[in-house]
Design an enzyme around this catalytic site. Structure first.
Site, PDB file in Angstrom:
ATOM      1  N   LYS A  43      -2.123  -1.497  -4.116  1.00 42.91           N
ATOM      2  CA  LYS A  43      -3.011  -0.235  -4.022  1.00 42.91           C
ATOM      3  C   LYS A  43      -2.107   0.774  -3.777  1.00 42.91           C
ATOM      4  O   LYS A  43      -1.025   1.031  -3.151  1.00 42.91           O
ATOM      5  CB  LYS A  43      -3.697  -0.425  -2.452  1.00 42.91           C
ATOM      6  CG  LYS A  43      -4.553   0.817  -2.325  1.00 42.91           C
ATOM      7  CD  LYS A  43      -5.139   0.594  -1.020  1.00 42.91           C
ATOM      8  CE  LYS A  43      -6.139   1.884  -0.727  1.00 42.91           C
ATOM      9  NZ  LYS A  43      -6.602   1.731   0.819  1.00 42.91           N
ATOM     10  N   LYS A  60       0.805  -1.202  -0.036  1.00 43.65           N
ATOM     11  CA  LYS A  60      -0.037   0.006  -0.061  1.00 43.65           C
ATOM     12  C   LYS A  60       0.880   1.246  -0.096  1.00 43.65           C
ATOM     13  O   LYS A  60       1.666   1.319   0.818  1.00 43.65           O
ATOM     14  CB  LYS A  60      -0.920  -0.087   1.238  1.00 43.65           C
ATOM     15  CG  LYS A  60      -1.789   1.207   1.213  1.00 43.65           C
ATOM     16  CD  LYS A  60      -2.703   1.206   2.419  1.00 43.65           C
ATOM     17  CE  LYS A  60      -3.703   2.502   2.365  1.00 43.65           C
ATOM     18  NZ  LYS A  60      -4.695   2.381   3.354  1.00 43.65           N
TER      19      LYS A  60
HETATM   20  C1  PBG Z   1      -7.767   3.312   5.490  1.00 39.10           C
HETATM   21  C2  PBG Z   1      -7.900   3.028   4.026  1.00 39.10           C
HETATM   22  C3  PBG Z   1      -7.585   4.224   3.051  1.00 39.10           C
HETATM   23  C4  PBG Z   1      -8.062   3.611   1.747  1.00 39.10           C
HETATM   24  C5  PBG Z   1      -8.567   2.285   2.201  1.00 39.10           C
HETATM   25  N1  PBG Z   1      -8.354   2.032   3.575  1.00 39.10           N
HETATM   26  C6  PBG Z   1      -7.105   5.688   3.126  1.00 39.10           C
HETATM   27  C7  PBG Z   1      -5.814   5.864   3.553  1.00 39.10           C
HETATM   28  O1  PBG Z   1      -4.911   5.161   3.791  1.00 39.10           O
HETATM   29  O2  PBG Z   1      -5.441   7.059   3.782  1.00 39.10           O
HETATM   30  C8  PBG Z   1      -8.034   4.428   0.494  1.00 39.10           C
HETATM   31  C9  PBG Z   1      -9.274   3.892  -0.325  1.00 39.10           C
HETATM   32  C10 PBG Z   1      -9.433   4.565  -1.663  1.00 39.10           C
HETATM   33  O3  PBG Z   1      -8.846   5.948  -1.774  1.00 39.10           O
HETATM   34  O4  PBG Z   1     -10.364   4.324  -2.340  1.00 39.10           O
HETATM   35  N2  PBG Z   1      -6.335   3.258   5.813  1.00 39.10           N
END
Ligand code: PBG
Length: 323
Positions: A249, A196
């Protein structure tokens, strides 16, 4: 004789193209992320994500049945938490009667065959908007892991089939696996957000949940976009720690990561086409600059081609209708 081979031959009709297509999609490939709010009979459109809504629990129950009828088999739930329930340590995340816990139960009741997935991270619950516990402006790892494991357990107790830690703390998959085993949730799967990245494409999501970090950014825990080898280390660690599915992601800017993980690992791979990717496609489509259906389907098949088995996308419902 030239040419001996004409690659255009197999492209000459729709039937031939479909016969030799190397990848196909079905609605069962998709995870539909859903935003949940308190209240009744409400469906709020998210300003930065046209055609994407926050649902109250009663509307969620209907939506899940519609998605199931379209062939979608997984939903990923996100709750928008009221400001007065947020605190420094994300206490509300562990509330057995919290909004996300009730949302899990709602989906289970509305459509028992639907797979319920939950996001495990503290940002919607934290006054700081960070995924872990904050001490002196720093996101501390091990304290965060302990709370995240409790949070995953709380979701499993409420009926989640899959918990998806998105926090990027070190060691959280092991801690979650341990607590789930100890408490008898041996069949609760872990889909880890392994690779991520600290991405600007999460902006519309943070707007949707009002969870933008209050200070700093997430670069001390989410990955640096410059790195690829590190994604393999993250994914291998998570698999060793007990992850069943690993995720990359965002999607479009990281197709190479997906491909590398596919070559190297023997686990189901998920990709998350995140909010900013959705918003970009929507915005261009609304202006008539691209054809929405064609562009969305092209982006989704790109994920399959790169190696994704599972695709989380805000287009899940639309794409299922198109398919
Ligand atoms: C929470 C989370 C996020 C997303 C999914 N889970 C935001 C982040 O990490 O700031 C992003 C999902 C999206 O942008 O569609 N940690």
């Amino acid at each position: 004789m030239f040419p001996r081979t004409r690659l255009r031959r197999l492209r000459s009709t729709p039937a031939l193209r479909s016969l030799v297509a190397e990848n196909r999609m079905s609605p069962a490939d998709f995870i539909a992320p859903l935003f949940i709010i308190e209240g009744e009979d409400k469906r709020e459109e998210i300003a930065f994500m046209p055609d994407c809504y926050r649902f109250t629990l009663d509307v969620l129950a209907e939506e899940v049945q519609i998605l199931y009828a379209l062939g979608i088999r997984s939903v990923l739930l996100f709750a928008k938490i009221a400001d007065d329930l947020k605190d420094k340590t994300g206490t509300e995340a562990l509330n057995p009667d919290g909004l996300i816990q009730r949302a899990i139960q709602t989906v289970r009741r509305a459509q028992p065959e639907m797979l319920v997935m939950t996001d495990v991270a503290l940002d919607p619950y934290s006054i700081y908007g960070h995924d872990g516990i904050v001490v002196d402006q720093r996101i501390v790892n091990d304290k965060s892991v302990a709370v995240l494991a409790e949070m995953a357990l709380s979701h499993a107790r409420a009926g989640a089939h899959v918990v998806a830690p998105s926090d990027m703390m070190d060691g959280r998959v092991a801690a979650i696996r341990k607590i789930l085993e100890e408490k008898g949730f041996v069949d609760t799967a872990i889909m880890s957000y392994s690779a991520k990245y600290a991405s600007s494409f999460y902006g519309p999501f943070r707007h949707a949940l009002v969870s933008t970090p209050g200070f700093g950014d997430k670069k001390t825990y989410q990955m640096d976009s410059a790195n690829a080898v590190e994604a393999l280390r993250e994914a291998r660690l998570d698999i060793d720690e007990g992850a069943d599915i690993v995720m990359v992601k965002p999607g479009l800017s990281y197709l190479d990561i997906l491909f590398r993980l596919k070559q190297a690992l023997e686990v189901p791979l998920a990709v998350y086409q995140v909010s900013g990717e959705y918003s970009m496609l929507k915005a261009a489509a609304q202006r008539g600059w691209i054809d929405e259906r064609a562009a969305v389907m092209e982006s989704l098949i790109g994920f399959k081609r790169a190696g994704a088995t599972v695709i989380a996308t805000y287009f899940a419902k639309r794409a299922a209708q198109w398919l």
